[in-house]
Write an enzyme that holds these catalytic residues in place. Structure first.
Site, short mmCIF file in Angstrom:
data_model
loop_
_atom_site.label_atom_id
_atom_site.label_comp_id
_atom_site.label_asym_id
_atom_site.label_seq_id
_atom_site.Cartn_x
_atom_site.Cartn_y
_atom_site.Cartn_z
N GLU A 172 122.54 -51.38 11.05
CA GLU A 172 122.01 -50.37 11.95
C GLU A 172 122.66 -50.56 13.64
O GLU A 172 121.35 -50.88 13.96
CB GLU A 172 120.60 -50.85 11.61
N TYR A 243 112.14 -47.69 5.09
CA TYR A 243 110.65 -48.60 5.52
C TYR A 243 109.42 -47.74 5.01
O TYR A 243 109.41 -47.15 5.71
CB TYR A 243 110.46 -49.77 5.46
N GLU A 291 118.81 -51.36 1.98
CA GLU A 291 117.91 -51.35 2.75
C GLU A 291 116.48 -50.33 2.29
O GLU A 291 116.52 -49.66 3.07
CB GLU A 291 117.54 -52.10 3.99
N GLN A 346 113.33 -57.82 1.29
CA GLN A 346 114.26 -58.63 1.47
C GLN A 346 113.55 -59.47 0.19
O GLN A 346 112.71 -58.89 -0.70
CB GLN A 346 114.37 -59.15 2.22
O1 AHR Z 1 115.03 -56.29 6.89
C1 AHR Z 1 114.26 -56.90 8.09
C2 AHR Z 1 115.32 -55.90 8.83
O2 AHR Z 1 114.96 -54.26 8.63
C3 AHR Z 1 116.85 -56.25 9.08
O3 AHR Z 1 117.11 -57.10 9.18
C4 AHR Z 1 117.32 -54.17 9.59
O4 AHR Z 1 118.44 -54.06 9.73
C5 AHR Z 1 115.62 -53.54 9.58
O5 AHR Z 1 115.82 -53.27 10.84
#
Ligand code: AHR
Length: 496
Positions: A172, A243, A291, A346
């Site tokens: 990122e 997300y 992610e 995660q």
């Molecule tokens: O997964 C949590 C965080 O989300 C990670 O460290 C980052 O890459 C993202 O912003």
């Protein structure tokens, strides 16, 4: 309501790369300490790895794990985490405002991967460090012997190289929250040079260019085009992160987020192919969605500054989160031709499908189940479904099909699998699944996750939001009819 989905043996999207069922362990909260690693825990093995957690990871089916970050990697000195544990320094960890004890590092992670029957996807620090330290880490991990860093690994007790195949070029790097954040130009240059040197050390590795932190970043699109233009020859994948949340309590829109995800993936494919066209090259860049998840339940939790392994980002997931995770996975598979790697972010404790107590129990979150079922049964090729489903409009989207679906075909095992989410909150879907070119196939099992309130959760004492079996649906010729409950995730297997 009624819906119909048709799939044909010849209509393949692409082979499913097993690595799309990857996950992620960052030095963050209790992912490592108290998660996968807890010396002294009654179920820890002689290396301090929690065997109860390994068991759950095996059940989940995770072929690759990204490590050590995440935002953490952008300030990480990998040398702090190797060699005798008693000599390793504790460090201020600036990404998450905690103290990193460095008791667990690269070699422990490699050992853990072997025991957990998974493979490593390493990230290098391109925030506070650069190509020099990155190539040294590749040498440490992958070069057999006779050079400074290979011999250092051997001196640390690991004679054989680890042979790490997959490498992320930072994390990122477009984000202001990132240590050593960069412009697309700065990043593209450094990523190219790092990847070039890393591949000179070990030409067999594959590298992942960091894409935008999410599709709402101001530089989204330009970032990928600029960085790829600079690093094209030395990278193999571009990363995507996303997300989703339901902060407004709007379930209809939340369940439709995978439509946005689909568009996001499509935009990045187009961007990769735009740069490909510009370069008049045959080389294709694929996607690493390294992610993805639902994330918002824990955002306001208090974390004590400079503590070690605090309870951090410990989202407790509910039933609607599990349905969104299922829709996201289905969407990833619908791009099986280009999405070759994906990591549920995660794996343990930190926005994760597995939760643990320090010194105690572990449980499977609601999101564990769709991931497990899809990792287990989505084998072979993804088939392009022709979907005839009623649609709805909601605050954030229009024309949302009630049915979100993908089918997979495992030729070797003569198995076709239907995966589908019914997004309707109050209506069943009476579904016809028509399989063309699959003579003699009929439904053999039907599992689903349904009948729960959207906010229902699992916990240490109760795992009630799980999958259950249903009567096997009737197959008549090439059509199978099944009843999909309102708000449900469904898996129907067909065999000859
Ligand atoms: O997964 C949590 C965080 O989300 C990670 O460290 C980052 O890459 C993202 O912003």
């Amino acid at each position: 309501m009624k819906a119909k989905v048709t799939a044909a043996a010849e209509m393949k999207i692409g082979e499913i790369d097993r690595r799309v069922f990857g996950s992620f362990i960052e030095h963050l909260g209790r992912a490592v300490y108290g998660g996968i690693y807890e010396p002294g825990h009654p179920l820890a093995d002689e290396e301090g790895f929690r065997t109860d957690v390994i068991k759950l990871i095996n059940e989940l089916g995770v072929p690759v794990v990204r490590y050590p970050g995440g935002n953490f990697v952008s300030g990480y000195n990998w040398e702090d985490g190797v060699g005798p544990v008693e000599n390793r320094p504790a460090r201020l960890e600036l990404a998450w405002g905690v103290t990193e004890p460095n008791k667990f590092g690269t070699n422990e992670f490699m050992r853990w991967c072997k025991k957990a029957k998974t493979s490593p996807m390493m990230a290098v620090n391109l925030g506070t460090r650069g190509p020099e330290e990155a190539r040294q880490l590749v040498e440490y991990c992958n070069h057999p012997s006779g050079t400074k860093y290979a011999d250092l690994r051997r001196a640390h007790g690991y004679n054989d190289p680890w042979g790490v195949k997959l490498w992320c070029l930072g994390n990122e790097m477009d984000g202001h929250w990132q240590m050593g954040a960069k412009t697309a130009y700065e990043y593209g240059r450094i990523a190219n040079e790092a990847a070039k040197l890393m591949k000179w050390v070990d030409p067999s590795i594959e590298t992942v260019l960091s894409g935008s932190s999410n599709r709402h970043m101001k530089s989204f699109g330009d970032w990928e085009a600029t960085a790829l233009d600079l690093a094209y020859d030395n990278v193999d994948y571009v990363s995507l992160h996303q997300y989703y949340d339901n902060k407004t309590g709007d379930t209809a829109s939340f369940l439709a987020k995978s439509m946005e995800l689909d568009d996001f993936i499509y935009s990045i494919i187009c961007t990769c192919d735009f740069v490909k066209a510009k370069k008049r090259t045959k080389k294709q860049i694929n996607l690493s969605f390294d992610e993805w998840n639902v994330w918002y339940h824990s955002n306001d939790d208090y974390v004590e500054k400079w503590s070690t392994a605090p309870h951090q980002l410990e989202d407790i997931y509910n039933f609607e989160d599990a349905l969104v995770v299922a829709c996201m996975l289905i969407t990833l598979l619908r791009h099986a031709d280009r999405v070759k790697i994906a990591c549920l972010a995660q794996l343990v404790n930190v926005i994760a499908p597995i939760m643990t107590e320090n010194g105690g129990r572990a449980f499977r979150q609601t999101i564990f189940y769709p991931f497990k079922l899809m990792s287990k049964y989505a084998r072979g090729a993804a088939l392009k479904p022709i979907v005839d489903s009623p649609k709805y409009d909601c605050k954030e989207f229009t024309d949302v099909p009630y049915l979100e679906t993908i089918l997979t075909y495992d030729k070797e095992n003569d198995e076709v699998v239907f995966f589908g989410v019914n997004r309707s909150m109050d209506e069943n879907i009476l579904l016809d699944v028509k399989l063309l070119g699959f003579e003699g196939y009929k439904a053999v099992s039907f599992e689903s996750m349904d009948g729960h309130g959207v906010l229902e959760e699992n916990g240490f004492d109760c795992e009630k939001v799980t999958m259950h079996s249903n009567p096997v649906p009737q197959t008549d010729g090439d059509v199978t009819t099944a009843d999909l409950k309102p708000l449900s995730f469904n898996v129907i297997r067909f065999r000859k």
